[in-house]
Structures are given as C-alpha cells and as structure tokens.
Motif scaffolding. Structure first.
Motif, PDB file in Angstrom:
ATOM      1  N   ASP A  73       0.745  -1.199  -0.089  1.00 23.09           N
ATOM      2  CA  ASP A  73       0.077  -0.051   0.063  1.00 23.09           C
ATOM      3  C   ASP A  73       0.788   1.381   0.046  1.00 23.09           C
ATOM      4  O   ASP A  73       0.497   2.403  -0.812  1.00 23.09           O
ATOM      5  CB  ASP A  73      -0.897   0.052   1.244  1.00 23.09           C
ATOM      6  N   GLU A  74       1.960   1.165   0.872  1.00 20.90           N
ATOM      7  CA  GLU A  74       2.877   2.398   0.951  1.00 20.90           C
ATOM      8  C   GLU A  74       3.427   2.472  -0.559  1.00 20.90           C
ATOM      9  O   GLU A  74       3.859   3.825  -1.021  1.00 20.90           O
ATOM     10  CB  GLU A  74       3.691   2.047   1.742  1.00 20.90           C
ATOM     11  N   MET A  75       3.928   1.361  -1.236  1.00 17.48           N
ATOM     12  CA  MET A  75       4.608   1.631  -2.416  1.00 17.48           C
ATOM     13  C   MET A  75       3.609   2.189  -3.396  1.00 17.48           C
ATOM     14  O   MET A  75       4.182   2.914  -4.197  1.00 17.48           O
ATOM     15  CB  MET A  75       5.041   0.171  -2.824  1.00 17.48           C
ATOM     16  N   VAL A  76       2.383   1.971  -3.539  1.00 13.51           N
ATOM     17  CA  VAL A  76       1.238   2.247  -4.470  1.00 13.51           C
ATOM     18  C   VAL A  76       1.318   3.896  -4.161  1.00 13.51           C
ATOM     19  O   VAL A  76       1.250   4.592  -5.339  1.00 13.51           O
ATOM     20  CB  VAL A  76       0.081   1.884  -4.157  1.00 13.51           C
ATOM     21  N   ASP A  77       1.212   4.437  -2.845  1.00 10.40           N
ATOM     22  CA  ASP A  77       1.283   5.797  -2.683  1.00 10.40           C
ATOM     23  C   ASP A  77       2.393   6.483  -3.274  1.00 10.40           C
ATOM     24  O   ASP A  77       2.351   7.328  -4.100  1.00 10.40           O
ATOM     25  CB  ASP A  77       1.451   6.155  -1.349  1.00 10.40           C
ATOM     26  N   GLN A  78       3.742   5.902  -3.179  1.00 13.20           N
ATOM     27  CA  GLN A  78       4.881   6.474  -3.797  1.00 13.20           C
ATOM     28  C   GLN A  78       4.885   6.442  -5.502  1.00 13.20           C
ATOM     29  O   GLN A  78       5.432   7.306  -5.843  1.00 13.20           O
ATOM     30  CB  GLN A  78       6.115   5.773  -3.298  1.00 13.20           C
ATOM     31  N   VAL A  79       4.474   5.196  -5.836  1.00 14.10           N
ATOM     32  CA  VAL A  79       4.628   4.947  -7.502  1.00 14.10           C
ATOM     33  C   VAL A  79       3.663   6.217  -7.998  1.00 14.10           C
ATOM     34  O   VAL A  79       3.705   6.695  -9.119  1.00 14.10           O
ATOM     35  CB  VAL A  79       3.974   3.952  -7.956  1.00 14.10           C
ATOM     36  N   ALA A  80       2.465   6.400  -7.290  1.00 16.86           N
ATOM     37  CA  ALA A  80       1.351   7.283  -7.621  1.00 16.86           C
ATOM     38  C   ALA A  80       2.105   8.766  -7.872  1.00 16.86           C
ATOM     39  O   ALA A  80       1.701   9.456  -8.917  1.00 16.86           O
ATOM     40  CB  ALA A  80       0.098   7.535  -6.739  1.00 16.86           C
ATOM     41  N   ILE A  81       2.929   9.322  -6.965  1.00 18.47           N
ATOM     42  CA  ILE A  81       3.646  10.463  -7.080  1.00 18.47           C
ATOM     43  C   ILE A  81       4.610  10.432  -7.646  1.00 18.47           C
ATOM     44  O   ILE A  81       4.806  11.430  -8.714  1.00 18.47           O
ATOM     45  CB  ILE A  81       3.801  10.972  -5.455  1.00 18.47           C
ATOM     46  N   PHE A  82       5.412   9.293  -7.915  1.00 19.48           N
ATOM     47  CA  PHE A  82       6.492   9.262  -9.110  1.00 19.48           C
ATOM     48  C   PHE A  82       5.745   9.597 -10.417  1.00 19.48           C
ATOM     49  O   PHE A  82       6.309  10.186 -11.253  1.00 19.48           O
ATOM     50  CB  PHE A  82       7.155   7.952  -9.202  1.00 19.48           C
ATOM     51  N   PHE A  83       4.721   9.007 -10.634  1.00 17.76           N
ATOM     52  CA  PHE A  83       4.077   9.212 -12.149  1.00 17.76           C
ATOM     53  C   PHE A  83       3.551  10.304 -12.191  1.00 17.76           C
ATOM     54  O   PHE A  83       3.506  11.385 -13.266  1.00 17.76           O
ATOM     55  CB  PHE A  83       2.844   8.055 -12.144  1.00 17.76           C
ATOM     56  N   LEU A  84       2.795  10.896 -11.030  1.00 20.29           N
ATOM     57  CA  LEU A  84       2.212  12.371 -11.224  1.00 20.29           C
ATOM     58  C   LEU A  84       3.298  13.513 -11.347  1.00 20.29           C
ATOM     59  O   LEU A  84       3.487  14.056 -12.337  1.00 20.29           O
ATOM     60  CB  LEU A  84       1.342  12.612 -10.167  1.00 20.29           C
ATOM     61  N   ALA A  85       4.544  13.291 -10.471  1.00 22.69           N
ATOM     62  CA  ALA A  85       5.373  14.410 -10.592  1.00 22.69           C
ATOM     63  C   ALA A  85       6.413  14.169 -11.567  1.00 22.69           C
ATOM     64  O   ALA A  85       6.784  14.950 -12.389  1.00 22.69           O
ATOM     65  CB  ALA A  85       6.169  14.297  -9.171  1.00 22.69           C
ATOM     66  N   GLY A  86       6.883  12.970 -12.031  1.00 22.17           N
ATOM     67  CA  GLY A  86       7.650  12.575 -13.078  1.00 22.17           C
ATOM     68  C   GLY A  86       7.187  12.832 -14.387  1.00 22.17           C
ATOM     69  O   GLY A  86       7.869  13.338 -15.356  1.00 22.17           O
ATOM     70  N   HIS A  87       5.984  12.527 -14.578  1.00 21.41           N
ATOM     71  CA  HIS A  87       5.295  12.577 -15.807  1.00 21.41           C
ATOM     72  C   HIS A  87       4.626  14.019 -16.381  1.00 21.41           C
ATOM     73  O   HIS A  87       4.903  14.678 -17.169  1.00 21.41           O
ATOM     74  CB  HIS A  87       4.102  11.232 -15.932  1.00 21.41           C
ATOM     75  N   GLU A  88       3.746  14.635 -15.369  1.00 23.01           N
ATOM     76  CA  GLU A  88       3.195  15.625 -15.477  1.00 23.01           C
ATOM     77  C   GLU A  88       3.987  17.009 -15.647  1.00 23.01           C
ATOM     78  O   GLU A  88       3.777  17.749 -16.492  1.00 23.01           O
ATOM     79  CB  GLU A  88       2.067  15.943 -14.188  1.00 23.01           C
ATOM     80  N   THR A  89       5.109  17.070 -14.767  1.00 21.43           N
ATOM     81  CA  THR A  89       5.971  18.075 -14.725  1.00 21.43           C
ATOM     82  C   THR A  89       6.831  18.050 -15.862  1.00 21.43           C
ATOM     83  O   THR A  89       6.898  19.045 -16.720  1.00 21.43           O
ATOM     84  CB  THR A  89       6.746  18.349 -13.547  1.00 21.43           C
ATOM     85  N   SER A  90       7.497  16.975 -16.262  1.00 20.04           N
ATOM     86  CA  SER A  90       8.322  16.854 -17.201  1.00 20.04           C
ATOM     87  C   SER A  90       7.478  17.030 -18.618  1.00 20.04           C
ATOM     88  O   SER A  90       8.285  17.688 -19.679  1.00 20.04           O
ATOM     89  CB  SER A  90       8.891  15.352 -17.404  1.00 20.04           C
ATOM     90  N   ALA A  91       6.455  16.530 -18.875  1.00 23.80           N
ATOM     91  CA  ALA A  91       5.527  16.752 -19.905  1.00 23.80           C
ATOM     92  C   ALA A  91       5.393  18.519 -20.302  1.00 23.80           C
ATOM     93  O   ALA A  91       5.511  18.951 -21.278  1.00 23.80           O
ATOM     94  CB  ALA A  91       4.078  16.273 -19.911  1.00 23.80           C
TER      95      ALA A  91
END
Length: 450
Positions: free
Chosen positions: A253-271
């Motif tokens: 469950d904790e890893m799901v939280d972290q993957v969600a922010i990796f995707f949000l921060a790493g994808h949205e900001t870079s795009a």
C-alpha cells in the motif's frame, strides 16, 4: 532577444475574487504587476492570512534553514489525497523523513547512468511516433505527455508505455487530469477546515482506477522480487531498500502511494516543461537551429553524450524559469514569525511562487525575455543560486530533479535533431494552472522534417 508572448497589461491591483477568475483563465495575465516587484504580499481572507514571499532570504528560511517549522499545507494537499494517499509529496515530519530515507538511495550515485538507456529508448520511440506526423500541425502537449509517461514506466518498471498496464494507467491519468481542480487557488481562497471538500465529477473514480492499476503493477513486482527474477530498476531498488533507522520497508500500500507520486510528478511536470520548451524553440528559430546542430552528437546510446548537450540544457533551464511546471508551493507557518516587519501568525499560509520569483523584476535581468545565455552571466548565476526553484529547494527538493535535467534536454535534442517545429500564429498558447502550468487550449506547432 525576442521575448515570449506577454499579456497586454498586468493589472496593478485586483480583488481576490477577480484574481480567482483570472487565475483560471490565464495565469500570466492574472498576476498583479506589483507581485513581480514585491518582496512580500499579504492576501486577507475571512478565515486567515496568506503571504506571497519573493525575497530570497525568506525563501531560504522557509525551504532550507527551518523546513520543519514550515510544513506542507494540508489545505493544499487534500485535493490530491484520492490519488496520492500518504505519499512523500504530501506527508510531513517523521513520516516524510522515513519515506525519503527509503526513496533517496534509488536516485543517488550512478543511477542516472544506469537508467539512461531507458530514457534513450523513450526518446527514440518519441521520434518514431513523430515521424508519422510530419507536415501536420500537432498538439505538442499530447506528445510530450506520452514521452514523459514512457520514461516513467521504462525507468520505474522496465516496461514501455505500450505495455497494457502502463497504457491503462496513462489513459486513466488523462481522465484524472481533466477532472482535477486547480490546486493553488486554495492558497488564496481557502475553505475553513470544517467545510467538506468537494471534487469534480470523475476525480475520485479515476483516482481509484489509477491506484488499482498501480497496485497490480506493484503486486507483480513484489512477487518477482521474492522469486529473484525482478529487473534492477527503480521500483525494485525502492521496494528492497530498508529504512536505515527502523529497518522497515515499504508495504504494498505504501509503495502504491509512492508510485502514484512518481508518475504524477515525473510525468506531469516533465510533459509541461518539454512542451513549453518546444514552443519557445518554435518562436526562436535561431536557437532551434543551434540545438539541432548540437544534437548531431546523438548517435549511439552513451551517457557521456549529455556533456555535449550544453545548449539544450541551458534552453531547458530557461523554459523552466519562464514556465515553471509547479507555479506555486504552499507551506503553513507553525510558529509566531516576524517577516519584513509583519507579524505572521501560526496557521498562516506561506506561498512560495516560482512563477513570480523566476520573473521578478528586482532580481533578474530581462525577466520576461527568453535568453538561455543568462545562465553564464553574473546575474544569471546569482539568481540560479538564490531565485531559481523549479524543483523546490532544501530537504524537500524534488528527488527526481537530476532525472528531469537529463530527460528534458535528451528528448528535446532528439526531436530537434530530425524535426523542425514552427509556431502557428493563430494558435498562441495561453498558460493556465491545472496540475501544472499547461496551455488553455493546447500547444499547437507545425512539425516538419529537418
């Protein structure tokens, strides 16, 4: 240097409610002119005070010197909790420190060199997709979102965006993005804590779908780790790292939280950053040609090539300055403070705005102009140290900042090596604040083969 499009006039004074309407329509025109000159500004609401801080010394106090006294504001983070849960992006105090102790090792040392082949493959895939669109007017944000998501999945889970689970997450995130409210307005027009938080239609549903898909990816990876067959990528590194203080590892469950922010921060900001950089190249063809010439160095997958993409890096930094993906960050004051002869009471919101800081008239030479050479001037180097925070600063600086500064220049150079982008005069992009700084109606450019 030809400056990027500016609003016809910035209002010098504006009511809070008019500010809210303008902010939604055009973040650049919404900002009162005085905020680009002020060291500190106060916004009064019926419930408490918000303070915009532009003075570098005060920003250093909040972000670097005493970060524990100025935690992230819960008022701002509540809008993201359906997707991010208790991720490192939202937590404070000891919980945050434990999370960073587990996450940070995955981004240290030679990891950039190790994940570079995945970034290279994503850049090549981007060029292949663009080849089929030569001669057309394309919506660039669509392409940069695809590219950034591809990088995230390749570096995190060793799968391309074409993998069925990766594609499903990407598609669900597009739905989430459209339903997500503007976050930063809460810094200026906050709801009282007792009032229930409402979300736009579809926000909770799309967030739940994303988390379900990430849970599936994480569960599969956990099984591969236990079987000894997991690839040595970022997900494996994070999931197998124990907190050096407690010895604990992330649960699923904790890893799901972290993957969600990796995707949000790493994808949205870079795009966002890459899309605005391409727009700036379309409006500054002389710089575009310089980068295309430099990009001829991209021949084989070799991390050493990044040392040759110096102009691309300067251009990308200038785009981050003019169009910072995260336009505002909000901290909450926990102690009685005295800032610039003003009493700042506990509970007040402190708004740290890259949008204003990066264009501040008392800090930068030619603040609204596009000038990648500034980073080698005395003023530019001073501002880079004191007034340039696209990834935040201090202990809470973005973990993936180093990744972004390789990914962005690499993909930018790879595109411009083979293609030319040209502006479409009738479709000038208007910057607005969604999850990041995006264009109100997309960024449309004509794509030609170089």
């Amino acid at each position: 240097m030809k400056p990027p499009p500016k609003p016809a006039s910035r209002p010098d004074k504006v009511s809070l409610w008019r500010y809210a309407r303008l902010f939604r329509a055009d973040i650049l025109s919404a900002q009162p002119a005085r905020l680009y000159r002020a060291w500190m500004a106060e916004f009064r609401t019926p419930f408490f005070r918000s303070y915009l801080i532009n003075q570098p010394e005060l920003i250093k106090t909040v972000l670097k010197d005493r970060p524990d006294d100025f935690p992230k504001s819960d008022r701002i983070s509540e809008g993201l909790r359906p997707l991010l849960g208790k991720s490192v992006f939202l937590t404070n105090g000891e919980t945050w420190k434990r999370q960073r102790r587990i996450i940070d090792p995955a981004f240290e040392g030679g990891r950039l060199r190790e994940v570079f082949p995945a970034m290279w493959d994503a850049a090549e895939a981007t060029a292949t997709r663009l080849e089929a669109q030569v001669g057309q007017v394309i919506e660039v944000e669509v392409e940069t979102s695809h590219a950034a998501a591809d990088v995230i999945f390749r570096t995190l889970f060793s799968i391309p965006i074409d993998h069925h689970l990766a594609r499903a997450v990407f598609d669900a995130f597009k739905t989430y993005q459209r339903s997500q409210p503007l976050l930063n307005l809460a810094a200026f027009i906050p709801l009282p804590r007792w009032m229930p938080r409402l979300f736009r239609k579809g926000t909770r549903t799309s967030a739940a779908k994303i988390r379900s898909l990430i849970t599936e990816l994480t569960t599969i990876r956990m099984a591969d780790i236990e079987a000894g067959t997991a690839p040595d990528d970022l997900a494996t590194k994070i999931m197998t790292t124990a907190d050096p203080v407690t010895g604990d590892r992330f649960s699923t469950d904790e890893m799901v939280d972290q993957v969600a922010i990796f995707f949000l921060a790493g994808h949205e900001t870079s795009a966002s950053a890459l899309a605005w950089t391409l727009y700036l190249m379309a409006t500054h063809p002389n710089w575009q040609d310089k980068l295309a010439e430099e990009a001829k160095a991209l021949k084989t997958c070799d991390f050493a090539v990044m040392s040759k993409l110096k102009l691309s890096r300067d251009v990308f930094r200038e785009a981050l300055r003019l169009y910072p993906p995260v336009p505002m960050m909000v901290r909450e004051n926990t102690c009685p403070e005295r800032f610039r002869d003003r009493d700042v009471k506990p509970g007040a919101q402190l708004v740290l705005s890259p949008w204003h800081l990066h264009r501040h008239e008392r800090l930068w030479d030619n603040p609204d102009g596009f000038d990648p050479t500034r980073w080698h001037s005395e003023n530019g180097q001073k501002c880079a140290r004191e007034a340039f925070i696209p990834f935040s600063s201090g202990p809470r600086v973005c973990t993936g900042a180093g990744f972004a500064m390789v990914e962005g220049p690499l993909i930018l150079s790879r595109i411009l090596r083979d293609f030319r982008v040209a502006a479409v005069p009738v479709r000038v992009p208007v910057p607005v604040a969604h999850l990041t700084v995006r264009s109100a109606s997309g960024i449309w450019l004509r794509l030609e083969r170089r």
